[in-house]
Design an enzyme around this catalytic site. Structure first.
Site, mmCIF file in Angstrom:
data_model
loop_
_atom_site.group_PDB
_atom_site.id
_atom_site.type_symbol
_atom_site.label_atom_id
_atom_site.label_comp_id
_atom_site.label_asym_id
_atom_site.label_seq_id
_atom_site.Cartn_x
_atom_site.Cartn_y
_atom_site.Cartn_z
ATOM 1 N N THR A 24 -0.442 -7.242 9.002
ATOM 2 C CA THR A 24 -0.940 -8.255 8.074
ATOM 3 C C THR A 24 -0.351 -8.025 6.689
ATOM 4 O O THR A 24 -0.093 -6.896 6.286
ATOM 5 C CB THR A 24 -2.480 -8.246 8.015
ATOM 6 O OG1 THR A 24 -2.936 -7.055 7.374
ATOM 7 C CG2 THR A 24 -3.080 -8.335 9.420
ATOM 8 N N GLY A 25 -0.125 -9.127 5.971
ATOM 9 C CA GLY A 25 0.516 -9.025 4.659
ATOM 10 C C GLY A 25 1.914 -8.454 4.766
ATOM 11 O O GLY A 25 2.342 -7.651 3.931
ATOM 12 N N ALA A 26 2.648 -8.897 5.787
ATOM 13 C CA ALA A 26 3.923 -8.268 6.141
ATOM 14 C C ALA A 26 5.116 -8.766 5.346
ATOM 15 O O ALA A 26 6.221 -8.238 5.495
ATOM 16 C CB ALA A 26 4.195 -8.470 7.634
ATOM 17 N N ASN A 27 4.936 -9.761 4.511
ATOM 18 C CA ASN A 27 6.095 -10.351 3.837
ATOM 19 C C ASN A 27 6.499 -9.611 2.565
ATOM 20 O O ASN A 27 7.571 -9.861 2.017
ATOM 21 C CB ASN A 27 5.828 -11.823 3.501
ATOM 22 C CG ASN A 27 4.675 -11.995 2.523
ATOM 23 O OD1 ASN A 27 3.524 -11.896 2.936
ATOM 24 N ND2 ASN A 27 4.958 -12.235 1.255
ATOM 25 N N GLY A 29 5.845 -5.819 -0.141
ATOM 26 C CA GLY A 29 5.251 -4.519 -0.396
ATOM 27 C C GLY A 29 5.208 -3.596 0.801
ATOM 28 O O GLY A 29 6.161 -3.496 1.579
ATOM 29 N N TYR A 178 -13.203 -4.617 -6.293
ATOM 30 C CA TYR A 178 -12.058 -4.152 -5.510
ATOM 31 C C TYR A 178 -12.366 -2.796 -4.878
ATOM 32 O O TYR A 178 -12.146 -2.589 -3.678
ATOM 33 C CB TYR A 178 -10.810 -4.037 -6.385
ATOM 34 C CG TYR A 178 -9.632 -3.412 -5.657
ATOM 35 C CD1 TYR A 178 -8.956 -4.116 -4.664
ATOM 36 C CD2 TYR A 178 -9.235 -2.114 -5.943
ATOM 37 C CE1 TYR A 178 -7.903 -3.536 -3.973
ATOM 38 C CE2 TYR A 178 -8.171 -1.524 -5.260
ATOM 39 C CZ TYR A 178 -7.515 -2.241 -4.281
ATOM 40 O OH TYR A 178 -6.473 -1.653 -3.585
#
Length: 307
Positions: A24-27, A29, A178
Site C-alpha cells: 500500500t502507498g507503493a507509488n 517513498g 498522528y
C-alpha cells in the site's frame, strides 16, 4: 535471528520468484522502495494506490531498471471503506498472496475526514489498514508462509488514544492524532499476531518502522519540509527506511515482533528487532481497539479473542 552487528538490508532479500505481494502507498517513498526491491527479486507486486497516474509512473520507473518486473496497479482509497472492499476483492483474484505490506498513511494534515466520517489520520492509518488486512486474511491464509507487515512509527512512543473522542469532534491536535494512529498500528499488529496464533493460522503478523526517513509523508509540515533532504543525509533515506518492511516481508522474523533501524537511537541504519512502548503491547488496550475497529468499520476479521 540476525546479529545486530550486521542487521538486514535490501541485499539480504532472498529470491521472491513466484510470490505475490500487495504494497500500500507503493507509488512513492518507502512503499516505492519496497516495491522496487520485491520486483527486482522476481515477485509480482500489486501497487495499492489512490492515484493511477502516479502508480503508473512508479511502475515505469521500476521497469527502467527491471524491465521484466511484474507490477500491477490496484486502485484503493484508504479514506473510503467501499474502495477498500473493492480493492480486496480484486486482490483476492490473484492465484496466491504471500504478503500484505501496510505502508500507506497520512501525517499531520489539517482536520479532515474520511468518506465514512472518521478523523482522517485514524481512519486512513489504522482503520483502513485494519479493514484491508481483515478482508485479505482469507486469501493470505491460503498461502503457506504468508505475512502481514504493518508500519508503525517511533512517534507511537508516549502516544495516547483518546477513546472518548476518536473522531476528533471535541479537539484536534494534528501531531497527537498522528502519534495515536501509529500507536493504533502497533496495537493492531500485536493483537493480530495473538489472534492468528490462537487460531492456528499460517499467516505471520509483524510490525516495522522506518526510523526517521526522508519521504513525502510530511507534506503537511509546512516550512519544516525544508528539513526533509537533511533527514535523508543525516538519518535515513527512503531506500534505507524500507529495510525494516522488507525484513518483515521476506527476512528472518519472529511472529509478532517489531523491526526497525538499529543504528543511532533507533532512527537510522540496518534493520533488526526494535523496541516499542509498553502501551503498544497492552493486551487490554489491543483488545479494546480491535473491538472498536470492528464496530467502526463493520468488518470483522473473524479471529478468536485471546485472554
Amino acid at each position: 535471528m540476525l546479529k545486530k552487528s550486521t542487521g538486514f538490508t535490501e541485499a539480504d532479500v532472498p529470491d521472491q520468484s513466484g510470490k505475490c505481494f500487495v504494497v500500500t502507498g507503493a507509488n512513492t517513498g518507502i512503499g516505492f522502495e519496497v516495491t522496487r526491491v520485491l520486483a527486482q527479486r522476481g515477485a509480482r507486486v500489486l501497487l495499492a494506490c489512490r492515484d493511477e497516474a502516479k502508480a503508473q509512473e512508479a511502475i515505469a520507473r521500476i521497469k527502467q531498471v527491471t524491465p521484466r518486473a511484474d507490477l500491477a496497479f490496484l486502485p484503493i482509497d484508504f479514506a473510503d471503506l467501499a474502495s477498500i472492499r473493492a480493492a480486496a476483492e480484486r486482490a483476492a483474484r490473484e492465484p496466491r498472496l504471500d504478503g500484505l505490506i501496510n505502508n500507506a498513511g497520512v501525517m499531520t494534515p489539517p482536520l479532515m475526514r474520511t468518506k465514512q466520517g472518521f478523523e482522517l489520520q485514524f481512519g486512513v492509518n489504522h482503520l483502513g489498514c485494519f479493514a484491508l488486512t481483515a478482508l485479505l486474511l482469507p486469501k493470505l491464509s491460503g498461502t503457506p508462509g504468508s505475512r502481514v507487515v504493518t508500519t508503525s512509527s517511533v512517534a507511537h512512543n508516549g502516544a495516547q488514544i483518546d477513546w472518548d473522542d476518536l473522531n476528533a469532534e471535541k479537539s484536534y491536535n494534528r501531531m497527537k492524532r498522528y502519534a495515536a494512529s501509529k500507536l493504533a498500528n502497533a496495537l493492531f499488529f500485536f493483537e493480530l499476531d495473538r489472534r492468528l496464533r490462537a487460531a492456528g493460522s499460517p499467516v505471520t503478523a509483524v510490525g516495522c518502522h522506518p526510523g526517521m526517513a526522508s519521504t513525502n509523508l510530511g507534506r503537511y509540515m509546512g516550512p519544516l519540509q525544508i528539513l526533509n533532504p537533511l533527514v535523508g543525509v543525516l538519518l535515513n533515506s527512503a531506500d534505507k527506511g524500507a529495510w525494516p518492511a522488507l525484513q518483515g516481508a521476506t527476512g528472518p522474523v519472529k511472529p509478532g515482533a517489531y523491526y526497525g533501524p538499529i543504528g543511532f537511537r533507533g532512527v537510522r541504519g540496518v534493520s533488526g528487532e526494535a523496541s516499542r512502548s509498553a502501551v503498544a503491547q497492552d493486551p487490554v488496550l489491543a483488545r479494546r481497539l480491535w473491538d472498536q475497529s470492528i464496530a467502526m468499520t463493520g468488518i470483522d476479521p473473524g479471529l478468536p479473542s485471546v485472554n
